[in-house]
Design an enzyme around this catalytic site. Structure first.
Site, PDB file in Angstrom:
ATOM      1  N   ASN A  53      48.524  41.630  30.064  1.00 33.03           N
ATOM      2  CA  ASN A  53      48.727  42.854  29.295  1.00 33.03           C
ATOM      3  C   ASN A  53      50.158  42.902  28.777  1.00 33.03           C
ATOM      4  OD1 ASN A  53      46.134  44.635  30.008  1.00 33.03           O
ATOM      5  ND2 ASN A  53      46.759  43.496  31.814  1.00 33.03           N
TER       6      ASN A  53
ATOM      7  N   ASP B 245      46.598  40.844  35.405  1.00 28.85           N
ATOM      8  CA  ASP B 245      45.530  41.253  36.310  1.00 28.85           C
ATOM      9  C   ASP B 245      44.964  40.025  37.001  1.00 28.85           C
ATOM     10  OD1 ASP B 245      45.918  43.830  35.398  1.00 28.85           O
ATOM     11  OD2 ASP B 245      44.288  43.739  33.939  1.00 28.85           O
TER      12      ASP B 245
ATOM     13  N   GLU C 208      43.636  38.868  32.979  1.00 29.58           N
ATOM     14  CA  GLU C 208      44.185  39.301  31.704  1.00 29.58           C
ATOM     15  C   GLU C 208      45.705  39.288  31.768  1.00 29.58           C
ATOM     16  OE1 GLU C 208      42.731  43.053  30.299  1.00 29.58           O
ATOM     17  OE2 GLU C 208      40.647  42.586  30.752  1.00 29.58           O
TER      18      GLU C 208
ATOM     19  N   ARG D 165      46.985  44.517  39.768  1.00 33.10           N
ATOM     20  CA  ARG D 165      47.909  44.570  38.630  1.00 33.10           C
ATOM     21  C   ARG D 165      49.304  44.196  39.129  1.00 33.10           C
ATOM     22  NH1 ARG D 165      48.571  47.263  33.841  1.00 33.10           N
ATOM     23  NH2 ARG D 165      46.603  46.176  33.397  1.00 33.10           N
TER      24      ARG D 165
ATOM     25  N   LYS E  49      33.361  41.054  27.923  1.00 32.79           N
ATOM     26  CA  LYS E  49      34.547  41.837  27.592  1.00 32.79           C
ATOM     27  C   LYS E  49      34.802  41.786  26.087  1.00 32.79           C
ATOM     28  CE  LYS E  49      37.017  40.774  31.923  1.00 32.79           C
ATOM     29  NZ  LYS E  49      38.285  40.211  32.465  1.00 32.79           N
TER      30      LYS E  49
ATOM     31  N   LYS F   3      43.200  39.406  26.102  1.00 34.03           N
ATOM     32  CA  LYS F   3      42.137  38.613  26.715  1.00 34.03           C
ATOM     33  C   LYS F   3      42.354  37.126  26.414  1.00 34.03           C
ATOM     34  CE  LYS F   3      39.732  42.378  27.863  1.00 34.03           C
ATOM     35  NZ  LYS F   3      40.562  43.433  27.229  1.00 34.03           N
TER      36      LYS F   3
ATOM     37  N   ARG G 192      43.772  47.724  42.667  1.00 35.75           N
ATOM     38  CA  ARG G 192      42.882  48.761  42.148  1.00 35.75           C
ATOM     39  C   ARG G 192      41.458  48.447  42.602  1.00 35.75           C
ATOM     40  NH1 ARG G 192      44.553  47.703  36.086  1.00 35.75           N
ATOM     41  NH2 ARG G 192      44.069  45.624  36.914  1.00 35.75           N
TER      42      ARG G 192
ATOM     43  N   ARG H 194      33.932  47.964  37.703  1.00 29.72           N
ATOM     44  CA  ARG H 194      35.249  47.967  37.067  1.00 29.72           C
ATOM     45  C   ARG H 194      36.249  48.694  37.966  1.00 29.72           C
ATOM     46  NH1 ARG H 194      33.864  50.815  31.516  1.00 29.72           N
ATOM     47  NH2 ARG H 194      32.809  52.148  33.050  1.00 29.72           N
TER      48      ARG H 194
END
Length: 315
Positions: A284, A274, A282, A212, A162, A127, A226, A234
């Site tokens: 990842n 993301d 974000e 993503r 978050k 994050k 997504r 979400r």
């Protein structure tokens, strides 16, 4: 290239039809690389030969087979036996995870390529690291104080909370300035103002999807959109988000280009970012997912392309 070791969750718990680590293991085998597996608990170190692992040789078979792999008996091997060690253990990034990165760093000092680089795994909170490029994000605040978080909610009206250590959408909460008991909620998520959380202005565009994007050595090789379902805001696949084929927009390519130099410089070879409505959300780095969806929906052999890039870099 010599063998590759995957430090990961136990093989028996992996769903090969969805798992990105399984895809990378199978691609390595297709490239003629021997594949081994271990868990973080299998790592150890001593004065010589340094970092070691109780690892087992793995033969991955077809995804639809049951079981999808066969494995040899564990052997105690120095990590210098492997040309590449993949750190693919899923979060949480807890004490055990952090200690594993320290052990892997010993192997890195012996010339082993560790993906992703252990120091970067510790430094890049998924994050907080996005704040390096805050100009690419929705309005964001990270704080522990209820007053500051409540003021941010009042300013932006609709927000998303978050936890900084969350994964797969766990613990992500939608709130608004008018949410009954907002202050109590903020006290709860900050553990009575002792832990910082991230709060971001809610982007209604998430209804069209949360993209993503998978970057290999800084280059975007594929993406999956997504889309939230069932009244859920979400979009994570783990909470019911529906994957869709997608292509990158010009704005998304600009985001990737902005991140690429830092990713390469800090040894973040395989990363998933993301993006919601053209805004970075974000970064990842621990165990990015999405390979299977990109391969199935986009007809892109992403795992094979990843291994090809890795082999090319190794010379």
């Amino acid at each position: 290239m010599r063998a590759q070791l995957f430090v990961m969750d136990p093989l028996a718990g992996i769903n090969p039809a969805k798992d990105s680590t399984a895809a990378l293991m199978q691609a390595a085998q297709r490239a003629g690389v021997a594949v081994w597996a271990a868990t973080p608990a299998d790592l150890q170190a001593r004065e010589w030969p340094g970092a070691q692992a109780h690892a087992c040789w793995v033969q991955a078979v077809e995804v639809t087979a049951e079981p999808w792999f066969s494995a040899g008996e564990p052997q105690l091997l120095p990590l210098s036996h492997f040309a590449v060690v993949w750190m693919r253990k899923d979060p949480p990034v807890d004490e055990a995870y952090l200690y594993a990165t320290h052990l892997l760093e010993l192997a890195e000092r012996q010339g082993v390529r560790v993906i992703n680089r252990p120091a970067a795994l510790r430094a890049w909170n998924e994050k907080l690291s996005s704040l390096r490029w805050s100009q690419l994000m929705a309005p964001t605040l990270v704080a522990s104080r209820v007053e500051a978080l409540a003021a941010f909610a009042a300013e932006h009206r609709e927000v998303v909370l978050k936890p900084l250590g969350g994964r797969a959408g766990q613990g992500v909460v939608f709130a608004s300035a008018g949410t009954p008991g907002l202050r109590a909620l903020l006290e709860l998520v900050t553990v009575q103002q002792s832990l910082p959380v991230m709060v971001q202005a809610f982007l209604p565009g998430v209804a069209a999807g949360d993209k993503r994007i998978l970057l290999v050595d800084g280059e975007p090789l594929g993406a999956v959109n997504r889309v939230p379902s069932g009244g859920e805001f979400r979009s994570n696949l783990a909470v019911g988000g529906q994957p869709q084929a997608t292509e990158l927009s010009a704005a998304e390519r600009e985001i990737c280009a902005a991140l690429a130099p830092a990713l390469r410089a800090e040894g973040l070879f395989f990363v998933g970012i993301d993006v919601i409505d053209g805004r970075l959300s974000e970064i990842n780095v621990t165990s990015p997912t999405g390979i299977r969806e990109v391969e199935r929906l986009g007809q892109i052999p992403l795992a094979d392309l990843t291994q090809e890039r890795l082999l090319a870099l190794a010379g």
